[in-house]
Design a protein around this motif. Structure first.
Motif, PDB file in Angstrom:
ATOM      1  N   UNK A 155     105.706  40.915  14.524  1.00  0.00           N
ATOM      2  CA  UNK A 155     106.913  40.087  14.607  1.00  0.00           C
ATOM      3  C   UNK A 155     107.784  40.696  15.708  1.00  0.00           C
ATOM      4  N   UNK A 156     107.936  39.988  16.817  1.00  0.00           N
ATOM      5  CA  UNK A 156     108.568  40.558  18.001  1.00  0.00           C
ATOM      6  C   UNK A 156     110.081  40.403  17.967  1.00  0.00           C
ATOM      7  N   UNK A 157     110.778  41.529  18.070  1.00  0.00           N
ATOM      8  CA  UNK A 157     112.238  41.503  18.169  1.00  0.00           C
ATOM      9  C   UNK A 157     112.613  42.004  19.563  1.00  0.00           C
ATOM     10  N   UNK A 158     113.204  41.125  20.354  1.00  0.00           N
ATOM     11  CA  UNK A 158     113.671  41.481  21.696  1.00  0.00           C
ATOM     12  C   UNK A 158     115.116  41.957  21.622  1.00  0.00           C
ATOM     13  N   UNK A 159     115.440  42.999  22.373  1.00  0.00           N
ATOM     14  CA  UNK A 159     116.827  43.423  22.485  1.00  0.00           C
ATOM     15  C   UNK A 159     117.505  42.532  23.525  1.00  0.00           C
ATOM     16  N   UNK A 160     118.625  41.934  23.157  1.00  0.00           N
ATOM     17  CA  UNK A 160     119.365  41.087  24.093  1.00  0.00           C
ATOM     18  C   UNK A 160     120.386  41.927  24.845  1.00  0.00           C
ATOM     19  N   UNK A 161     120.342  41.867  26.161  1.00  0.00           N
ATOM     20  CA  UNK A 161     121.215  42.700  26.992  1.00  0.00           C
ATOM     21  C   UNK A 161     122.052  41.812  27.923  1.00  0.00           C
ATOM     22  N   UNK A 162     123.045  42.441  28.555  1.00  0.00           N
ATOM     23  CA  UNK A 162     123.928  41.675  29.438  1.00  0.00           C
ATOM     24  C   UNK A 162     123.646  41.923  30.910  1.00  0.00           C
ATOM     25  N   UNK A 163     122.584  42.617  31.213  1.00  0.00           N
ATOM     26  CA  UNK A 163     122.150  42.756  32.613  1.00  0.00           C
ATOM     27  C   UNK A 163     120.685  43.153  32.617  1.00  0.00           C
ATOM     28  N   UNK A 164     119.999  42.829  33.695  1.00  0.00           N
ATOM     29  CA  UNK A 164     118.575  43.203  33.770  1.00  0.00           C
ATOM     30  C   UNK A 164     118.426  44.714  33.888  1.00  0.00           C
ATOM     31  N   UNK A 165     119.407  45.379  34.503  1.00  0.00           N
ATOM     32  CA  UNK A 165     119.328  46.843  34.595  1.00  0.00           C
ATOM     33  C   UNK A 165     119.455  47.479  33.209  1.00  0.00           C
ATOM     34  N   UNK A 166     120.333  46.912  32.383  1.00  0.00           N
ATOM     35  CA  UNK A 166     120.472  47.433  31.028  1.00  0.00           C
ATOM     36  C   UNK A 166     119.183  47.164  30.237  1.00  0.00           C
ATOM     37  N   UNK A 167     118.619  45.981  30.424  1.00  0.00           N
ATOM     38  CA  UNK A 167     117.356  45.661  29.743  1.00  0.00           C
ATOM     39  C   UNK A 167     116.257  46.623  30.183  1.00  0.00           C
ATOM     40  N   UNK A 168     116.236  46.939  31.459  1.00  0.00           N
ATOM     41  CA  UNK A 168     115.266  47.897  32.000  1.00  0.00           C
ATOM     42  C   UNK A 168     115.443  49.258  31.311  1.00  0.00           C
ATOM     43  N   UNK A 169     116.701  49.700  31.212  1.00  0.00           N
ATOM     44  CA  UNK A 169     116.985  50.998  30.573  1.00  0.00           C
ATOM     45  C   UNK A 169     116.522  50.995  29.108  1.00  0.00           C
ATOM     46  N   UNK A 170     116.807  49.904  28.410  1.00  0.00           N
ATOM     47  CA  UNK A 170     116.420  49.800  26.996  1.00  0.00           C
ATOM     48  C   UNK A 170     114.901  49.875  26.848  1.00  0.00           C
ATOM     49  N   UNK A 171     114.188  49.171  27.737  1.00  0.00           N
ATOM     50  CA  UNK A 171     112.728  49.192  27.657  1.00  0.00           C
ATOM     51  C   UNK A 171     112.176  50.585  27.934  1.00  0.00           C
ATOM     52  N   UNK A 172     112.793  51.264  28.913  1.00  0.00           N
ATOM     53  CA  UNK A 172     112.325  52.604  29.273  1.00  0.00           C
ATOM     54  C   UNK A 172     112.647  53.615  28.179  1.00  0.00           C
ATOM     55  N   UNK A 173     113.884  53.567  27.665  1.00  0.00           N
ATOM     56  CA  UNK A 173     114.316  54.581  26.684  1.00  0.00           C
ATOM     57  C   UNK A 173     113.689  54.383  25.314  1.00  0.00           C
ATOM     58  N   UNK A 174     113.559  53.122  24.897  1.00  0.00           N
ATOM     59  CA  UNK A 174     113.153  52.875  23.502  1.00  0.00           C
ATOM     60  C   UNK A 174     111.770  52.238  23.364  1.00  0.00           C
ATOM     61  N   UNK A 175     111.201  51.822  24.480  1.00  0.00           N
ATOM     62  CA  UNK A 175     109.885  51.177  24.427  1.00  0.00           C
ATOM     63  C   UNK A 175     109.899  49.938  23.531  1.00  0.00           C
ATOM     64  N   UNK A 176     110.932  49.128  23.687  1.00  0.00           N
ATOM     65  CA  UNK A 176     110.987  47.838  22.991  1.00  0.00           C
ATOM     66  C   UNK A 176     111.222  46.748  24.038  1.00  0.00           C
ATOM     67  N   UNK A 177     110.773  45.529  23.787  1.00  0.00           N
ATOM     68  CA  UNK A 177     110.975  44.464  24.777  1.00  0.00           C
ATOM     69  C   UNK A 177     112.443  44.071  24.848  1.00  0.00           C
ATOM     70  N   UNK A 178     112.884  43.737  26.063  1.00  0.00           N
ATOM     71  CA  UNK A 178     114.295  43.372  26.234  1.00  0.00           C
ATOM     72  C   UNK A 178     114.418  42.151  27.127  1.00  0.00           C
ATOM     73  N   UNK A 179     115.492  41.420  26.895  1.00  0.00           N
ATOM     74  CA  UNK A 179     115.809  40.241  27.708  1.00  0.00           C
ATOM     75  C   UNK A 179     117.256  40.380  28.162  1.00  0.00           C
ATOM     76  N   UNK A 180     117.634  39.608  29.174  1.00  0.00           N
ATOM     77  CA  UNK A 180     119.009  39.711  29.669  1.00  0.00           C
ATOM     78  C   UNK A 180     119.543  38.340  30.033  1.00  0.00           C
ATOM     79  N   UNK A 181     120.800  38.113  29.707  1.00  0.00           N
ATOM     80  CA  UNK A 181     121.504  36.938  30.208  1.00  0.00           C
ATOM     81  C   UNK A 181     122.018  37.309  31.593  1.00  0.00           C
ATOM     82  N   UNK A 182     121.808  36.425  32.564  1.00  0.00           N
ATOM     83  CA  UNK A 182     122.236  36.708  33.936  1.00  0.00           C
ATOM     84  C   UNK A 182     123.103  35.564  34.452  1.00  0.00           C
ATOM     85  N   UNK A 183     123.717  35.795  35.585  1.00  0.00           N
ATOM     86  CA  UNK A 183     124.571  34.775  36.196  1.00  0.00           C
ATOM     87  C   UNK A 183     123.811  33.462  36.368  1.00  0.00           C
TER      88      UNK A 183
END
Ligand code: SF4
Length: 244
Positions: A155-183
């Protein structure tokens, strides 16, 4: 992970301090949502959202459009069922079927801490199916453990972030999938974060013939790229200001 199933007394506490009544959730077996396509989707009542979410007071896309009316009715109790009944309904979804949890709403929580017992029930009910969702709950140690456990069990839970850089950091630090809302103007199909991680813009937002039913990228828990969602809807100016 056995440790994620809260002991009975914790479950009782968690359920009993729900402000007015047990959380209400609605399952739509065949969605008419143009972005998701005809897959099962769910909506959780408003109290499932964490007040610390960047879009809690302004910019939430779910507060406008046809989905907003449905969300209000789920929140008022006019539509949907309580959690235990909802879990039983999830078992009616065909095996192998992709489905999206929470077109609106978030995972059950108390003050931002995800309820591990309730999510464990959801993960178990999803076995053999391809459920996925997103969360704006804080990425504290407790929540990371719940998210990783769910992702490891299908069951996939994506972390929702407010920038792609933050999503990148989340994926690197925690090894979980992340998505980002962008302009809203950022609609390139592919690009990279500042650190060079690949970003894919949600195909349903830029191609009319793609839906979650045919895409399914958000369900892939071990993907190595960020998925970006350009702001849309009536609140896009507000969202642009928040994510810029
Ligand atoms: S990336 Fe694919 S699965 Fe995710 S929201 Fe967009 S269309 Fe749906």
């Amino acid at each position: 992970m056995g440790g994620l199933t809260a002991p009975p007394f914790v479950c009782i506490l968690w359920e009993s301090i729900t402000p007015h009544r047990p959380m209400q959730v609605a399952l739509t077996m065949v969605s008419s949502n143009a972005k998701t396509g005809p897959i099962p989707t769910t909506t959780s009542e408003r109290s499932s959202c964490w007040e610390g979410c960047a879009f809690y007071d302004k910019g939430c896309y779910a507060k406008s459009g046809p989905q907003a009316l449905h969300w209000r009715k789920v929140t008022s109790g006019e539509r949907g069922v309580i959690w235990a009944e909802f879990i039983a309904l999830i078992r009616n979804i065909q095996r192998g079927q992709i489905w999206r949890h929470n077109v609106s709403g978030d995972l059950p929580h108390i003050l931002g801490d995800i309820n591990p017992g309730m999510v464990s029930q959801l993960v178990n009910a999803n076995r053999g199916r391809r459920g996925y969702t997103y969360t704006h709950h804080p990425l504290n140690d407790h929540n990371i453990e719940v998210i990783k456990d769910a992702n490891s069990k299908g069951f996939t839970i994506n972390a929702s972030c407010e920038s792609v850089d933050d999503a990148d950091r989340v994926m690197t630090e925690y090894n979980i999938p992340a998505v980002a809302v962008v302009n809203s103007e950022k609609t390139d199909r592919f690009y990279t974060t500042s650190n060079g991680r690949k970003v894919i813009t949600c195909p349903a937002t830029i191609h009319e013939n793609v839906t979650c039913a045919t895409c399914g990228l958000c369900q892939v828990a071990d993907r190595q790229f960020v998925i970006a969602f350009p702001a849309h809807g009536t609140a896009k100016k507000t969202v642009n200001a928040i994510v810029s």
